[in-house]
Design a protein around this motif. Sequence first.
Motif, PDB file in Angstrom:
ATOM      1  N   ASN A  20     -25.756 -70.067 -70.834  1.00 12.75           N
ATOM      2  CA  ASN A  20     -24.450 -70.452 -71.378  1.00 12.75           C
ATOM      3  C   ASN A  20     -24.415 -71.957 -71.657  1.00 12.75           C
ATOM      4  O   ASN A  20     -24.027 -72.764 -70.819  1.00 12.75           O
ATOM      5  CB  ASN A  20     -23.355 -70.047 -70.385  1.00 12.75           C
ATOM      6  N   LEU A  60     -18.185 -69.706 -70.802  1.00 14.06           N
ATOM      7  CA  LEU A  60     -17.800 -68.472 -70.123  1.00 14.06           C
ATOM      8  C   LEU A  60     -17.249 -68.799 -68.739  1.00 14.06           C
ATOM      9  O   LEU A  60     -17.831 -69.598 -68.001  1.00 14.06           O
ATOM     10  CB  LEU A  60     -18.999 -67.522 -69.984  1.00 14.06           C
ATOM     11  N   ARG A  80     -22.791 -68.034 -61.215  1.00 18.43           N
ATOM     12  CA  ARG A  80     -23.307 -69.082 -62.102  1.00 18.43           C
ATOM     13  C   ARG A  80     -24.124 -70.079 -61.296  1.00 18.43           C
ATOM     14  O   ARG A  80     -23.782 -70.424 -60.160  1.00 18.43           O
ATOM     15  CB  ARG A  80     -22.166 -69.816 -62.805  1.00 18.43           C
ATOM     16  N   ARG A  85     -14.993 -65.247 -72.215  1.00 20.73           N
ATOM     17  CA  ARG A  85     -14.629 -66.124 -73.328  1.00 20.73           C
ATOM     18  C   ARG A  85     -13.124 -66.361 -73.415  1.00 20.73           C
ATOM     19  O   ARG A  85     -12.659 -67.273 -74.102  1.00 20.73           O
ATOM     20  CB  ARG A  85     -15.088 -65.482 -74.640  1.00 20.73           C
TER      21      ARG A  85
END
Length: 269
Positions: free
Chosen positions: A116, A135, A177, A208
């Motif tokens: 990302n 994201l 993440r 998104r």
Amino acid sequence: MPRIALGLEYDGSAFAGWQSQPHARGVQSVVEKAIALVADHPVGVVAAGRTDAGVHAAIQVVHFDSPSVRSQRSWVLGTNANLPRYVSALWAAEVPDSFHARFGAMSRSYRYFILNRQVRPALRAGNVTWIREPLDHERMHVAAQQLIGQHDFSSFRAAECQSRSAIRRLQDIQVRRQGELLCIDVTANAFLHHMVRNIAGTLIAVGRGDQPIEWVGKVLEARDRKVGGITAPPDGLYLAGIQYEGTLNLSSTAGELLGFPCPVRRDQV
């Protein structure tokens, strides 16, 4: 006839999927050919799961029967000597004839990687899915929890899926993440065709900000593929774990992938 279990890893970007095909190269074909050269007779293998075109495996478990007497080391080294560089045998072990790589699996785990950031990947091209727009992985994680449990996953199956039932039991799903790399981990008793990629595409829409968190539950309830998100690309998808019952002491989890510690249970076959 002795039964051998073999652990494999492969880069699926070089193949048209796991299954042997008459007009395209499947991982199964090159694996069977390599093992046959070691066994000195034709060999057919049964896999824990059939990955689609472009999908990778950090761990795939197969079994085959052979009267040939070879050490575990010889099965691994001999098979690798005859495999293309995109496929590697990790380990081999003799197992009871009751062991079945596919039907004996209690659950399977997949991992989906998303890079990302604004610029496309070079070093990881073909091995991660690139999403340019920011994201929100926390929103994605919360939304994903609506999928846990036994449900009809018709909204997340491909139109060409041949499974007679869309009922699956999704045991765990996490979205995390680490810097610019986002990871979706999914564990279920079994998966439908494109199920993980369709889940990923739906969660990406939430990440998104295109859809609210509650939308994922509504997609699930609709039982209609047309209401869900896109089918995410195969590049970032890995078969990452296979769980079996028993104590045969064969590693069936992938450990770490691309720097992410693997949360999959470290069950042993």
